[in-house]
Design a protein around this motif. Structure first.
Motif, PDB file in Angstrom:
ATOM      1  N   LYS A  18     -43.535  76.468  28.775  1.00  0.00           N
ATOM      2  CA  LYS A  18     -43.194  77.762  28.183  1.00  0.00           C
ATOM      3  C   LYS A  18     -42.655  78.767  29.193  1.00  0.00           C
ATOM      4  CE  LYS A  18     -46.260  77.708  24.193  1.00  0.00           C
ATOM      5  NZ  LYS A  18     -47.199  78.493  23.406  1.00  0.00           N
ATOM      6  N   ASN A  19     -42.600  78.378  30.458  1.00  0.00           N
ATOM      7  CA  ASN A  19     -42.113  79.259  31.513  1.00  0.00           C
ATOM      8  C   ASN A  19     -42.886  80.581  31.543  1.00  0.00           C
ATOM      9  OD1 ASN A  19     -40.513  79.810  33.737  1.00  0.00           O
ATOM     10  ND2 ASN A  19     -38.943  80.825  32.496  1.00  0.00           N
ATOM     11  N   LEU A  20     -44.209  80.490  31.515  1.00  0.00           N
ATOM     12  CA  LEU A  20     -45.075  81.663  31.528  1.00  0.00           C
ATOM     13  C   LEU A  20     -45.758  81.801  32.886  1.00  0.00           C
ATOM     14  CD1 LEU A  20     -46.854  81.235  28.088  1.00  0.00           C
ATOM     15  CD2 LEU A  20     -44.959  82.763  28.635  1.00  0.00           C
ATOM     16  N   ASP A  21     -45.927  83.018  33.326  1.00  0.00           N
ATOM     17  CA  ASP A  21     -46.665  83.307  34.547  1.00  0.00           C
ATOM     18  C   ASP A  21     -48.117  83.557  34.155  1.00  0.00           C
ATOM     19  OD1 ASP A  21     -47.805  84.237  36.865  1.00  0.00           O
ATOM     20  OD2 ASP A  21     -46.242  85.732  37.272  1.00  0.00           O
ATOM     21  N   LEU A  22     -48.976  82.611  34.436  1.00  0.00           N
ATOM     22  CA  LEU A  22     -50.377  82.700  34.022  1.00  0.00           C
ATOM     23  C   LEU A  22     -51.175  83.719  34.820  1.00  0.00           C
ATOM     24  CD1 LEU A  22     -50.997  78.920  33.410  1.00  0.00           C
ATOM     25  CD2 LEU A  22     -50.922  80.713  31.678  1.00  0.00           C
ATOM     26  N   GLU A  23     -50.566  84.337  35.793  1.00  0.00           N
ATOM     27  CA  GLU A  23     -51.251  85.387  36.550  1.00  0.00           C
ATOM     28  C   GLU A  23     -50.985  86.769  35.947  1.00  0.00           C
ATOM     29  OE1 GLU A  23     -50.640  85.058  40.751  1.00  0.00           O
ATOM     30  OE2 GLU A  23     -51.220  82.945  40.751  1.00  0.00           O
ATOM     31  N   LYS A  24     -50.175  86.826  34.900  1.00  0.00           N
ATOM     32  CA  LYS A  24     -49.879  88.081  34.217  1.00  0.00           C
ATOM     33  C   LYS A  24     -50.582  88.114  32.864  1.00  0.00           C
ATOM     34  CE  LYS A  24     -45.437  88.883  36.357  1.00  0.00           C
ATOM     35  NZ  LYS A  24     -44.026  89.146  36.154  1.00  0.00           N
ATOM     36  N   GLU A  25     -50.674  89.314  32.297  1.00  0.00           N
ATOM     37  CA  GLU A  25     -51.272  89.459  30.970  1.00  0.00           C
ATOM     38  C   GLU A  25     -50.385  88.753  29.943  1.00  0.00           C
ATOM     39  OE1 GLU A  25     -51.547  93.293  28.452  1.00  0.00           O
ATOM     40  OE2 GLU A  25     -53.462  93.116  29.521  1.00  0.00           O
ATOM     41  N   LEU A  26     -51.019  87.903  29.145  1.00  0.00           N
ATOM     42  CA  LEU A  26     -50.331  87.153  28.092  1.00  0.00           C
ATOM     43  C   LEU A  26     -51.084  87.331  26.781  1.00  0.00           C
ATOM     44  CD1 LEU A  26     -49.706  83.887  30.135  1.00  0.00           C
ATOM     45  CD2 LEU A  26     -48.006  85.629  29.565  1.00  0.00           C
ATOM     46  N   ASN A  27     -50.456  86.943  25.695  1.00  0.00           N
ATOM     47  CA  ASN A  27     -51.082  87.018  24.382  1.00  0.00           C
ATOM     48  C   ASN A  27     -51.728  85.667  24.089  1.00  0.00           C
ATOM     49  OD1 ASN A  27     -50.687  86.691  21.135  1.00  0.00           O
ATOM     50  ND2 ASN A  27     -51.239  88.768  21.758  1.00  0.00           N
ATOM     51  N   TRP A  28     -53.053  85.651  24.127  1.00  0.00           N
ATOM     52  CA  TRP A  28     -53.823  84.426  23.879  1.00  0.00           C
ATOM     53  C   TRP A  28     -54.272  84.408  22.429  1.00  0.00           C
ATOM     54  CZ3 TRP A  28     -54.341  80.584  27.417  1.00  0.00           C
ATOM     55  CH2 TRP A  28     -53.927  80.877  28.724  1.00  0.00           C
ATOM     56  N   GLY A  29     -53.859  83.386  21.703  1.00  0.00           N
ATOM     57  CA  GLY A  29     -54.241  83.212  20.309  1.00  0.00           C
ATOM     58  C   GLY A  29     -55.346  82.178  20.189  1.00  0.00           C
ATOM     59  N   PHE A  30     -56.291  82.443  19.298  1.00  0.00           N
ATOM     60  CA  PHE A  30     -57.426  81.548  19.068  1.00  0.00           C
ATOM     61  C   PHE A  30     -57.508  81.247  17.573  1.00  0.00           C
ATOM     62  CE2 PHE A  30     -58.244  84.098  22.811  1.00  0.00           C
ATOM     63  CZ  PHE A  30     -58.519  83.117  23.754  1.00  0.00           C
ATOM     64  N   TYR A  31     -57.874  80.006  17.246  1.00  0.00           N
ATOM     65  CA  TYR A  31     -57.779  79.526  15.871  1.00  0.00           C
ATOM     66  C   TYR A  31     -59.103  78.974  15.358  1.00  0.00           C
ATOM     67  CZ  TYR A  31     -52.910  79.745  17.203  1.00  0.00           C
ATOM     68  OH  TYR A  31     -51.698  80.191  17.657  1.00  0.00           O
ATOM     69  N   PHE A  32     -59.345  79.237  14.082  1.00  0.00           N
ATOM     70  CA  PHE A  32     -60.503  78.698  13.372  1.00  0.00           C
ATOM     71  C   PHE A  32     -59.998  78.077  12.070  1.00  0.00           C
ATOM     72  CE2 PHE A  32     -61.785  82.471  15.681  1.00  0.00           C
ATOM     73  CZ  PHE A  32     -62.916  82.058  16.363  1.00  0.00           C
ATOM     74  N   SER A  33     -60.663  77.024  11.610  1.00  0.00           N
ATOM     75  CA  SER A  33     -60.300  76.442  10.316  1.00  0.00           C
ATOM     76  C   SER A  33     -61.540  76.327   9.440  1.00  0.00           C
ATOM     77  CB  SER A  33     -59.642  75.074  10.491  1.00  0.00           C
ATOM     78  OG  SER A  33     -60.528  74.165  11.099  1.00  0.00           O
ATOM     79  N   HIS A  34     -61.288  76.478   8.132  1.00  0.00           N
ATOM     80  CA  HIS A  34     -62.372  76.419   7.165  1.00  0.00           C
ATOM     81  C   HIS A  34     -61.788  76.044   5.805  1.00  0.00           C
ATOM     82  CE1 HIS A  34     -66.545  77.252   6.186  1.00  0.00           C
ATOM     83  NE2 HIS A  34     -66.150  77.868   5.084  1.00  0.00           N
ATOM     84  N   ASN A  35     -62.634  75.534   4.922  1.00  0.00           N
ATOM     85  CA  ASN A  35     -62.145  75.112   3.613  1.00  0.00           C
ATOM     86  C   ASN A  35     -62.112  76.240   2.575  1.00  0.00           C
ATOM     87  OD1 ASN A  35     -64.867  75.397   3.179  1.00  0.00           O
ATOM     88  ND2 ASN A  35     -65.186  73.334   2.405  1.00  0.00           N
ATOM     89  N   LYS A  36     -62.603  77.441   2.943  1.00  0.00           N
ATOM     90  CA  LYS A  36     -62.576  78.568   2.007  1.00  0.00           C
ATOM     91  C   LYS A  36     -61.929  79.779   2.662  1.00  0.00           C
ATOM     92  CE  LYS A  36     -66.394  77.125  -0.794  1.00  0.00           C
ATOM     93  NZ  LYS A  36     -67.760  76.774  -0.605  1.00  0.00           N
ATOM     94  N   LYS A  37     -60.856  80.237   2.065  1.00  0.00           N
ATOM     95  CA  LYS A  37     -60.117  81.378   2.602  1.00  0.00           C
ATOM     96  C   LYS A  37     -60.986  82.632   2.654  1.00  0.00           C
ATOM     97  CE  LYS A  37     -55.837  83.979   2.005  1.00  0.00           C
ATOM     98  NZ  LYS A  37     -54.592  84.091   1.222  1.00  0.00           N
TER      99      LYS A  37
END
Length: 107
Positions: A18-37
């Motif tokens: 992704k050509n990202l500099d991991l020493e800089k602030e980045l947008n980290w996304g986290f995911y959860f899954s479930h069978n009921k919305k």
């Protein structure tokens, strides 16, 4: 649960992918899954997630996915600790699964 070895490999390859500099602030996304919305909607309002931005809930094959995100800097160790924290949160809240993370530039 995500293994440390996966995160180590992720850090080794993410810059070239992704050509990202991991020493800089980045947008980290986290995911959860479930069978009921509705359960994920309620979870997204949980005060423990206040430090995150709610992104979306999407469905695929009768499974719902919640994405939260936060702009921050991570090391391999801090990301591993965050994943453990979110894994424990998902278990305590009755979420079927903590599905991991992704990262992108801050826009």
């Amino acid at each position: 649960m995500i293994k440390k070895s996966y995160i180590k490999e992720y850090f080794k390859t993410i810059n070239s992918i992704k050509n990202l500099d991991l020493e800089k602030e980045l947008n980290w996304g986290f995911y959860f899954s479930h069978n009921k919305k509705e359960h994920l909607i309620n979870i997204s309002k949980n005060s423990a997630l206040n430090k995150y931005d709610f992104k979306e809930i999407v469905s695929c094959d009768n499974i719902y996915y919640l994405q939260i995100a936060k702009n921050e800097i991570h090391t391999e160790e801090s990301l591993f600790k965050r994943c453990i924290e979110l894994y424990k949160f998902s278990k305590n809240q009755g979420i079927d699964r903590f599905d991991g993370f992704d990262v992108e530039e801050v826009f």
